[in-house]
Design a protein around this motif. Structure first.
Motif, PDB file in Angstrom:
ATOM      1  N   LEU A  32       0.848  -1.203   0.000  1.00 17.04           N
ATOM      2  CA  LEU A  32       0.000   0.000   0.000  1.00 17.04           C
ATOM      3  C   LEU A  32       0.879   1.247   0.000  1.00 17.04           C
ATOM      4  N   GLN A  33       1.927   1.199   0.824  1.00 17.44           N
ATOM      5  CA  GLN A  33       2.825   2.340   0.936  1.00 17.44           C
ATOM      6  C   GLN A  33       3.553   2.567  -0.392  1.00 17.44           C
ATOM      7  N   GLN A  34       3.965   1.471  -1.024  1.00 17.05           N
ATOM      8  CA  GLN A  34       4.663   1.582  -2.292  1.00 17.05           C
ATOM      9  C   GLN A  34       3.736   2.161  -3.353  1.00 17.05           C
ATOM     10  N   ALA A  35       2.479   1.722  -3.327  1.00 14.81           N
ATOM     11  CA  ALA A  35       1.513   2.227  -4.310  1.00 14.81           C
ATOM     12  C   ALA A  35       1.291   3.722  -4.112  1.00 14.81           C
ATOM     13  N   LEU A  36       1.217   4.137  -2.851  1.00 14.25           N
ATOM     14  CA  LEU A  36       1.033   5.563  -2.557  1.00 14.25           C
ATOM     15  C   LEU A  36       2.235   6.366  -3.050  1.00 14.25           C
ATOM     16  N   LEU A  37       3.436   5.849  -2.789  1.00 15.16           N
ATOM     17  CA  LEU A  37       4.643   6.557  -3.226  1.00 15.16           C
ATOM     18  C   LEU A  37       4.683   6.653  -4.751  1.00 15.16           C
ATOM     19  N   ASP A  38       4.305   5.569  -5.422  1.00 13.30           N
ATOM     20  CA  ASP A  38       4.280   5.580  -6.884  1.00 13.30           C
ATOM     21  C   ASP A  38       3.350   6.676  -7.396  1.00 13.30           C
ATOM     22  N   ARG A  39       2.178   6.758  -6.773  1.00 16.44           N
ATOM     23  CA  ARG A  39       1.207   7.763  -7.222  1.00 16.44           C
ATOM     24  C   ARG A  39       1.757   9.165  -7.006  1.00 16.44           C
ATOM     25  N   LEU A  40       2.316   9.397  -5.826  1.00 17.16           N
ATOM     26  CA  LEU A  40       2.839  10.728  -5.527  1.00 17.16           C
ATOM     27  C   LEU A  40       3.986  11.073  -6.470  1.00 17.16           C
ATOM     28  N   GLN A  41       4.865  10.091  -6.704  1.00 21.64           N
ATOM     29  CA  GLN A  41       6.020  10.356  -7.563  1.00 21.64           C
ATOM     30  C   GLN A  41       5.589  10.604  -8.993  1.00 21.64           C
ATOM     31  N   ALA A  42       4.555   9.886  -9.429  1.00 16.25           N
ATOM     32  CA  ALA A  42       4.103  10.053 -10.808  1.00 16.25           C
ATOM     33  C   ALA A  42       3.569  11.458 -11.034  1.00 16.25           C
ATOM     34  N   ARG A  43       2.852  11.984 -10.032  1.00 15.13           N
ATOM     35  CA  ARG A  43       2.263  13.298 -10.282  1.00 15.13           C
ATOM     36  C   ARG A  43       3.171  14.451  -9.878  1.00 15.13           C
ATOM     37  N   LEU A  44       3.849  14.306  -8.767  1.00 13.86           N
ATOM     38  CA  LEU A  44       4.617  15.438  -8.261  1.00 13.86           C
ATOM     39  C   LEU A  44       6.059  15.444  -8.756  1.00 13.86           C
ATOM     40  N   GLY A  45       6.502  14.323  -9.292  1.00 18.47           N
ATOM     41  CA  GLY A  45       7.897  14.262  -9.730  1.00 18.47           C
ATOM     42  C   GLY A  45       8.721  13.502  -8.708  1.00 18.47           C
ATOM     43  N   ARG A  46       9.647  12.703  -9.220  1.00 18.16           N
ATOM     44  CA  ARG A  46      10.412  11.823  -8.348  1.00 18.16           C
ATOM     45  C   ARG A  46      11.250  12.591  -7.332  1.00 18.16           C
ATOM     46  N   LYS A  47      11.790  13.737  -7.779  1.00 22.81           N
ATOM     47  CA  LYS A  47      12.738  14.430  -6.908  1.00 22.81           C
ATOM     48  C   LYS A  47      12.048  15.250  -5.813  1.00 22.81           C
ATOM     49  N   HIS A  48      10.734  15.319  -5.857  1.00 21.48           N
ATOM     50  CA  HIS A  48      10.051  16.126  -4.844  1.00 21.48           C
ATOM     51  C   HIS A  48       9.621  15.314  -3.636  1.00 21.48           C
ATOM     52  N   ILE A  49       9.907  14.032  -3.662  1.00 17.19           N
ATOM     53  CA  ILE A  49       9.609  13.220  -2.489  1.00 17.19           C
ATOM     54  C   ILE A  49      10.924  12.694  -1.947  1.00 17.19           C
ATOM     55  N   LYS A  50      11.239  13.104  -0.741  1.00 17.38           N
ATOM     56  CA  LYS A  50      12.553  12.790  -0.192  1.00 17.38           C
ATOM     57  C   LYS A  50      12.417  12.007   1.096  1.00 17.38           C
ATOM     58  N   ARG A  51      13.433  11.216   1.339  1.00 14.84           N
ATOM     59  CA  ARG A  51      13.480  10.520   2.619  1.00 14.84           C
ATOM     60  C   ARG A  51      14.686  11.053   3.355  1.00 14.84           C
ATOM     61  N   PRO A  52      14.479  11.813   4.427  1.00 12.76           N
ATOM     62  CA  PRO A  52      15.619  12.356   5.158  1.00 12.76           C
ATOM     63  C   PRO A  52      16.390  11.219   5.827  1.00 12.76           C
ATOM     64  N   ASN A  53      17.684  11.328   5.774  1.00 12.04           N
ATOM     65  CA  ASN A  53      18.516  10.302   6.364  1.00 12.04           C
ATOM     66  C   ASN A  53      19.715  10.930   7.048  1.00 12.04           C
ATOM     67  N   ALA A  54      20.201  10.285   8.062  1.00 15.49           N
ATOM     68  CA  ALA A  54      21.364  10.811   8.788  1.00 15.49           C
ATOM     69  C   ALA A  54      22.638  10.243   8.177  1.00 15.49           C
ATOM     70  N   VAL A  55      23.690  11.068   8.227  1.00 17.87           N
ATOM     71  CA  VAL A  55      24.985  10.681   7.672  1.00 17.87           C
ATOM     72  C   VAL A  55      26.022  10.879   8.771  1.00 17.87           C
ATOM     73  N   PRO A  56      26.964   9.961   8.919  1.00 21.72           N
ATOM     74  CA  PRO A  56      27.967  10.156   9.985  1.00 21.72           C
ATOM     75  C   PRO A  56      28.987  11.224   9.600  1.00 21.72           C
ATOM     76  N   ASP A  57      28.640  12.471   9.810  1.00 13.83           N
ATOM     77  CA  ASP A  57      29.549  13.590   9.547  1.00 13.83           C
ATOM     78  C   ASP A  57      29.242  14.624  10.620  1.00 13.83           C
ATOM     79  N   HIS A  58      30.278  15.231  11.153  1.00 10.19           N
ATOM     80  CA  HIS A  58      30.017  16.167  12.245  1.00 10.19           C
ATOM     81  C   HIS A  58      29.624  17.548  11.753  1.00 10.19           C
ATOM     82  N   ARG A  59      29.837  17.841  10.465  1.00 10.99           N
ATOM     83  CA  ARG A  59      29.430  19.152   9.956  1.00 10.99           C
ATOM     84  C   ARG A  59      27.909  19.159   9.791  1.00 10.99           C
ATOM     85  N   PRO A  60      27.217  20.141  10.363  1.00  8.49           N
ATOM     86  CA  PRO A  60      25.740  20.085  10.389  1.00  8.49           C
ATOM     87  C   PRO A  60      25.117  19.897   9.012  1.00  8.49           C
ATOM     88  N   GLU A  61      25.618  20.630   7.997  1.00  7.42           N
ATOM     89  CA  GLU A  61      24.952  20.528   6.699  1.00  7.42           C
ATOM     90  C   GLU A  61      25.260  19.219   5.988  1.00  7.42           C
TER      91      GLU A  61
END
Lengths: 467, 248
Positions: free
Chosen positions: A349-378
């Protein structure tokens, strides 16, 4: 041996009609000066008939669409139809311009006889909106002649022979000169010619005719090259009436997607990328890439994604041709079903929802925030999916604000309280993005708690909010 | 009974206490005991509106226990057009499963409305957090229906100035910053009365320790009111606003 021949009496005309919901008068033209070679039912009802000049035809039926007789297109269509038949028979031969030959004696037991197989084939072509005349015969040529003359299907060999022997000599593929000479000799039926001594025919009409008759009756072998299906999928539809709205495209597109779904089912494959090309009137093409997050293989999924992607698109020019191509294949994985046969898991269900959102809004407009091991904030976060291994569990990470500002704002007021700090963050010479900052947590006069930093060269900035 | 009263009841114009939602079944715990007793929890399958003077006053800390609870139980959380970047390291530290977070940026309010509608209806999403710009009551009504349909919850962050606007949300809270956390006023609550102002103590954003008295950095501006600010870009008027250090 038993051969099944499928004759498509109006292959190209059916192809044009398929893209449209209402019947449209169409005629194929060729020759110089151009003359009507073939007309569909709608055109014939308005008085268009073969051998008419295009002026006559056009004045009889003002809405008549004239199309050139295109042998390359016909061959492509035949190959596409052969793919559909590949589901039923393994040995298929293309007989351009308008026939398919299937060797069926080896698959009769599988399908439970000739009649059930015939019914399945007939249904397949009807669903695809192609007219097909199907007949069986003991030799490839016999089957061909029976099918081309639209005789009733029979699974009894003696009836097949009797029908064949009764066909007029003009029904054969022999050149017109030969058939004329035969009928002048009083030989009007195929059966009469077959009864003659072969040496006599060879002497009078040439060895080509004897060889033809021998192949027809089975006295001489007639090997047929087997066709093998291509490993890529590419279909197109030519539109007679230009389509200028996206919703109008969805109907013909559905037919193409149905073909794709059948192809995928036959090969037990799935895909996650479709290439949809809309060709416009003046040689320009709009290309779409339709991606699904998870492999898919049914028409509804594809259609829904296409609809979402097309819905927002404004057509630059009317569309004259739709092309669908798939060259990325994935092995099909069965949907995991639970005890009660329900397949709709939270994940799908979640995958289907993501597919729909990506199809209409564009792939790059849906992001998954993730943490990276780096001490610089940005650098400590990224919009990606890559799971990164960390040396420490998250609970031991330093305290950071929940809101992070992409561009630090200048701090324009004196903070009310200083809550913590300084925390010096520096480094980054290894990738050229060196920083040196002292971070503080401060409460501003608005009551918000900000993550502020100061650079050694001066200047105070807000880099986040402890929201 | 009085036929007029019957008629009113039939049309649903009269609220009946017997029809009020059961607090335990269709509510999520807020994670704050005092808020749970006050509100009965966050409504499930309904819209919640949070009205705030500006972002960053503690609205995320208010939602954190719910985000943690939902993400750990494998439910997706969609953020529609957040005003800033939801900072992954801080969220992970708070115990939120980052794999369940999706941040959606839309270019047009219509797209945003459509996306939220899809997410709420899909039954694949536990919570939608959205920062719409000027939402119309009709749009909110549509979202409320979508939420009820899909059984998902939505938190709509709105400006404080929208307090007077009518809204179909099941719960409307006005948030204001407070030195100890947040001051919460219940503007509307389905099946109950609006409440008075209430101060919620949020966990300290820095350490959880009592706030230190004055850990002043050496060249930081003087915070005692009335004294001249000696340093810092905000102080002297001839001191231009510094350039963005990340742009250099």
């Amino acid at each position: 041996m038993l051969w099944l021949y499928i004759h498509f009496p109006s292959l190209q005309l059916d192809h044009y009609q398929r893209a449209h919901t209402h019947p449209i008068p169409v005629a194929l033209v060729d020759g110089q000066p151009p003359r009507v070679r073939e007309a569909n039912q709608e055109a014939r009802q308005q008085g268009v008939s073969p051998e008419q000049s295009i002026h006559t035809a056009a004045s009889l039926a003002p809405t008549l669409q004239l199309c050139p007789d295109d042998t390359a297109l016909q061959e492509k269509l035949l190959s596409r139809l052969a793919q559909r038949c590949y589901h039923y028979a393994a040995h298929i031969t293309l007989c351009p311009p308008d026939g398919l030959l299937l060797e069926v004696s080896t698959v009769l037991r599988l399908h439970g006889g000739l009649r059930p197989l015939y019914r399945q084939l007939a249904e397949t072509f009807q669903k695809q909106a192609y007219q097909a005349w199907i007949a069986g015969g003991a030799t490839p040529l016999a089957a061909r002649l029976l099918a081309r003359n639209h005789t009733a299907l029979s699974d009894d060999p003696s009836t097949q022979w009797a029908t064949l022997r009764n066909l007029p000599i003009q029904a054969t593929d022999l050149p017109v000169g030969i058939t004329d000479r035969l009928s002048r000799m009083g030989l009007r039926k195929i059966g009469q010619v077959m009864d003659l001594p072969p040496q006599e025919i060879a002497k009078r009409l040439g060895t080509d005719v004897t060889s033809y008759i021998h192949r027809l009756s089975g006295r001489q072998p007639d090997p047929q090259p087997a066709w093998s299906p291509p490993k890529h999928f590419e279909v197109h539809l030519d539109l007679l009436r230009e389509l200028d709205t996206v919703t109008a495209i969805l109907f013909p597109l559905q037919r193409l997607l149905q073909e794709l779904a059948d192809f995928l089912r036959q090969h037990q494959l799935a895909t996650d990328t479709l290439h949809l090309n809309l060709e416009h009137r003046y040689d320009s093409t709009t290309r779409f890439q339709i991606r699904t997050g998870k492999q898919a293989h049914n028409t509804e999924t594809f259609l829904q994604l296409c609809r979402l992607q097309l819905e927002h698109h404004i057509l630059q020019a009317p569309v004259v041709r739709i092309q669908l191509r798939v060259d990325r294949w994935l092995a099909r994985q069965p949907d995991a079903t639970d005890l009660f046969g329900s397949t709709a898991s939270q994940d799908s269900l979640q995958q289907a929802l993501l597919d729909r959102l990506q199809a209409r809004l564009g792939r790059k407009h849906i992001k998954r925030p993730n943490a990276v091991p780096d001490h610089r904030p940005e650098k400590a976060w990224q919009a990606g999916e890559a799971p990164v291994k960390f040396p420490h569990p998250p609970s031991q990470w330093p305290q950071r604000p929940l809101w992070f500002l992409d561009r630090p704002q200048p701090l324009l007021e004196a903070p009310q309280d200083w809550l913590s700090g300084p925390e010096r963050l520096g480094g980054g010479w290894w990738d050229g993005q060196n920083i040196l900052r002292d971070y503080y947590v401060a409460r501003l006069t608005t009551g918000r708690i900000a993550w502020v930093f100061r650079q050694p060269q001066g200047g105070w900035f807000i880099h986040g909010w402890f929201a | 009974m009085n036929p007029l009263l019957d008629q009113l009841l039939e049309k649903g114009h009269v609220w009946q206490a017997t029809q009020s939602p059961r607090p335990d079944t269709d509510r999520y715990s807020t994670g704050y005991p005092e808020l749970d007793t006050g509100l009965g929890g966050w409504p499930k399958g309904a819209l919640t509106e949070l009205l705030l003077p500006h972002t960053g006053i503690g609205e995320l800390r208010l939602c954190l226990p719910l985000l943690k609870q939902l993400s750990q139980s494998g439910q997706a959380i969609f953020w529609f057009d957040p005003p800033h970047i939801p900072y992954a390291p801080a969220l992970a530290r708070a115990g939120i499963q980052l794999s369940q977070l999706f941040v959606v940026h839309t270019k047009h309010p219509k797209d945003q409305l459509w996306g939220m509608d899809q997410a709420l209806r899909s039954q694949a999403c536990g919570l939608v957090l959205a920062w719409p710009d000027q939402p119309r009551p009709g749009d909110l009504r549509r979202l409320q229906l979508a939420a009820a349909d899909g059984g998902s919850s939505a938190f709509i962050m709105r400006k404080e100035s929208d307090t007077q606007q009518a809204s179909p949300a099941a719960l409307r809270l006005q948030l204001r910053p407070h030195p100890d956390g947040l001051s919460i006023t219940i503007l509307k609550r389905r099946g109950s009365w609006a409440g008075a102002e209430h101060v919620l103590r949020l966990p300290d954003p820095v350490t959880g320790q009592p706030i230190p008295s004055h850990p002043m950095p050496q060249d930081s501006p003087d915070t005692t009111p009335g004294t001249t600010v000696i340093q810092g870009p905000w102080a002297a008027e001839d001191n231009p606003v510094p350039n963005n250090p990340l742009q250099e």
